[in-house]
Design a protein around this motif. Structure first.
Motif, mmCIF file in Angstrom:
data_model
loop_
_atom_site.group_PDB
_atom_site.id
_atom_site.type_symbol
_atom_site.label_atom_id
_atom_site.label_comp_id
_atom_site.label_asym_id
_atom_site.label_seq_id
_atom_site.Cartn_x
_atom_site.Cartn_y
_atom_site.Cartn_z
ATOM 1 N N GLY A 64 42.098 26.375 33.027
ATOM 2 C CA GLY A 64 42.843 27.712 34.248
ATOM 3 C C GLY A 64 42.718 26.920 35.458
ATOM 4 O O GLY A 64 43.774 28.017 36.290
ATOM 5 N N LEU A 73 49.479 32.040 36.926
ATOM 6 C CA LEU A 73 48.237 32.999 37.390
ATOM 7 C C LEU A 73 48.114 33.860 36.825
ATOM 8 O O LEU A 73 46.687 33.838 36.347
ATOM 9 C CB LEU A 73 48.460 33.234 38.652
ATOM 10 N N GLU A 77 43.751 33.862 35.143
ATOM 11 C CA GLU A 77 43.135 34.751 34.808
ATOM 12 C C GLU A 77 42.364 35.279 33.604
ATOM 13 O O GLU A 77 41.652 35.491 34.048
ATOM 14 C CB GLU A 77 43.893 35.668 35.727
ATOM 15 N N LYS A 81 38.265 34.898 33.123
ATOM 16 C CA LYS A 81 38.123 35.910 32.662
ATOM 17 C C LYS A 81 37.656 35.793 31.067
ATOM 18 O O LYS A 81 36.118 36.432 30.951
ATOM 19 C CB LYS A 81 38.979 37.191 32.211
#
Length: 92
Positions: A64, A73, A77, A81
């Motif tokens: 990430g 991005l 994300e 998550k």
């Protein structure tokens, strides 16, 4: 059943993800957006097959961060998550 016979594959997969992340971080200044996205996708797809939860979380974090450096991005994300999902699964 067969997965138990190939327990060393986790080490290979961890190494591959780290190598791809290293390569992607070196490409941070380039304009090869599709290649950076492909590398982020490879890491994201490979990490879930690793058995050790702590290793998975650390690799998601690394992946990430590299994705963010490369301005990917959506992939970043998704990795963050996945960290939350892994942590919540560990609490059950």
């Amino acid at each position: 059943f067969c997965r138990n016979k190939y327990s060393h594959l986790d080490l290979v997969q961890c190494s591959l993800v780290r190598q791809v992340n290293t390569l992607a971080s070196r490409m941070a200044g380039t304009r090869e957006r599709s290649m950076k996205q492909a590398m982020a996708a490879f890491s994201f797809i490979t990490v879930p097959s690793i058995r050790d939860a702590k290793t998975r979380i650390l690799l998601y974090l690394e992946s990430g961060q590299v994705a963010m450096i490369n301005n990917c991005l959506g992939q970043a994300e998704a990795c963050f998550k996945a960290i939350n999902s892994n942590i919540l699964q560990g609490e059950e």
